[in-house]
Design a protein around this motif. Sequence first.
Motif, PDB file in Angstrom:
ATOM      1  N   TYR A  49       0.905   4.087  -2.749  1.00  0.00           N
ATOM      2  CA  TYR A  49       0.685   5.460  -2.288  1.00  0.00           C
ATOM      3  C   TYR A  49       1.772   6.388  -2.847  1.00  0.00           C
ATOM      4  O   TYR A  49       1.482   7.488  -3.322  1.00  0.00           O
ATOM      5  CB  TYR A  49       0.693   5.461  -0.752  1.00  0.00           C
ATOM      6  CG  TYR A  49       0.649   6.807  -0.107  1.00  0.00           C
ATOM      7  CD1 TYR A  49      -0.562   7.419   0.194  1.00  0.00           C
ATOM      8  CD2 TYR A  49       1.823   7.483   0.244  1.00  0.00           C
ATOM      9  CE1 TYR A  49      -0.607   8.659   0.810  1.00  0.00           C
ATOM     10  CE2 TYR A  49       1.783   8.720   0.861  1.00  0.00           C
ATOM     11  CZ  TYR A  49       0.569   9.307   1.139  1.00  0.00           C
ATOM     12  OH  TYR A  49       0.529  10.534   1.740  1.00  0.00           O
ATOM     13  N   LYS A  79       0.841  -1.207   0.000  1.00  0.00           N
ATOM     14  CA  LYS A  79       0.000   0.000   0.000  1.00  0.00           C
ATOM     15  C   LYS A  79       0.875   1.257   0.000  1.00  0.00           C
ATOM     16  O   LYS A  79       0.583   2.220  -0.713  1.00  0.00           O
ATOM     17  CB  LYS A  79      -0.913   0.023   1.232  1.00  0.00           C
ATOM     18  CG  LYS A  79      -2.074  -0.909   1.170  1.00  0.00           C
ATOM     19  CD  LYS A  79      -3.231  -0.223   0.515  1.00  0.00           C
ATOM     20  CE  LYS A  79      -4.498  -1.034   0.647  1.00  0.00           C
ATOM     21  NZ  LYS A  79      -5.604  -0.379  -0.073  1.00  0.00           N
ATOM     22  N   HIS A 128       5.173  10.333   1.791  1.00  0.00           N
ATOM     23  CA  HIS A 128       5.652   8.988   1.453  1.00  0.00           C
ATOM     24  C   HIS A 128       7.009   8.740   2.100  1.00  0.00           C
ATOM     25  O   HIS A 128       7.248   7.678   2.691  1.00  0.00           O
ATOM     26  CB  HIS A 128       5.719   8.809  -0.065  1.00  0.00           C
ATOM     27  CG  HIS A 128       6.247   7.484  -0.477  1.00  0.00           C
ATOM     28  ND1 HIS A 128       7.486   7.316  -1.044  1.00  0.00           N
ATOM     29  CD2 HIS A 128       5.716   6.240  -0.370  1.00  0.00           C
ATOM     30  CE1 HIS A 128       7.686   6.042  -1.288  1.00  0.00           C
ATOM     31  NE2 HIS A 128       6.631   5.363  -0.883  1.00  0.00           N
ATOM     32  N   GLU A 186      -4.380   5.868  -0.303  1.00  0.00           N
ATOM     33  CA  GLU A 186      -3.805   5.029  -1.366  1.00  0.00           C
ATOM     34  C   GLU A 186      -4.832   4.819  -2.479  1.00  0.00           C
ATOM     35  O   GLU A 186      -4.493   4.758  -3.651  1.00  0.00           O
ATOM     36  CB  GLU A 186      -3.342   3.686  -0.777  1.00  0.00           C
ATOM     37  CG  GLU A 186      -2.644   2.780  -1.761  1.00  0.00           C
ATOM     38  CD  GLU A 186      -3.568   1.826  -2.496  1.00  0.00           C
ATOM     39  OE1 GLU A 186      -3.186   1.363  -3.572  1.00  0.00           O
ATOM     40  OE2 GLU A 186      -4.679   1.555  -1.983  1.00  0.00           O
TER      41      GLU A 186
END
Length: 162
Positions: free
Chosen positions: A15, A11, A108, A141
């Motif tokens: 993302y 994920k 991130h 996401e």
Amino acid sequence: MQFTPEQRKQKIESYGQAHALLVDALSRFPREMWQFRPAPGKWSIHEIVVHIADSEASSFFRCRRFLAEPGSGVPGYDEALWARKLNYHAQSMDAALELFKYLRGNTHALIKDLPENAWANTVTHSENGVITMDDWLDTYERHIPDHINQMQANFEVWRLRA
């Protein structure tokens, strides 16, 4: 919702690829239709992209609340009201894309190496109640792919009318 470490890693990777995914999707839609609204009350591609930047600013803040102030509150907002009151059509789509790129990239980098115990942190959302970091990750996401589908639907309506 709770992900396994492997599910979460996937994920997080997805993302982190969202800006590239969005730019690629935009390249498939003719610029002359980016202001097209498929129906009253529906957003154009231009408005969707500006919304994405505003949403990402909210996500940026929420993520940091999870990490620095677990258990605290985070506000919701009326997306449709923001689109109208902030005149999304008049805002720069290029600036919105750049803002999204930097906000998403920064978050991130922050989350990709978090310790496992950080993912148990919660905040209280003003509309949705208690949410976990995994809930937050799942929502954001999926956010860009969901809006790309919306853009594709706009394109299909535009193409039929053209």
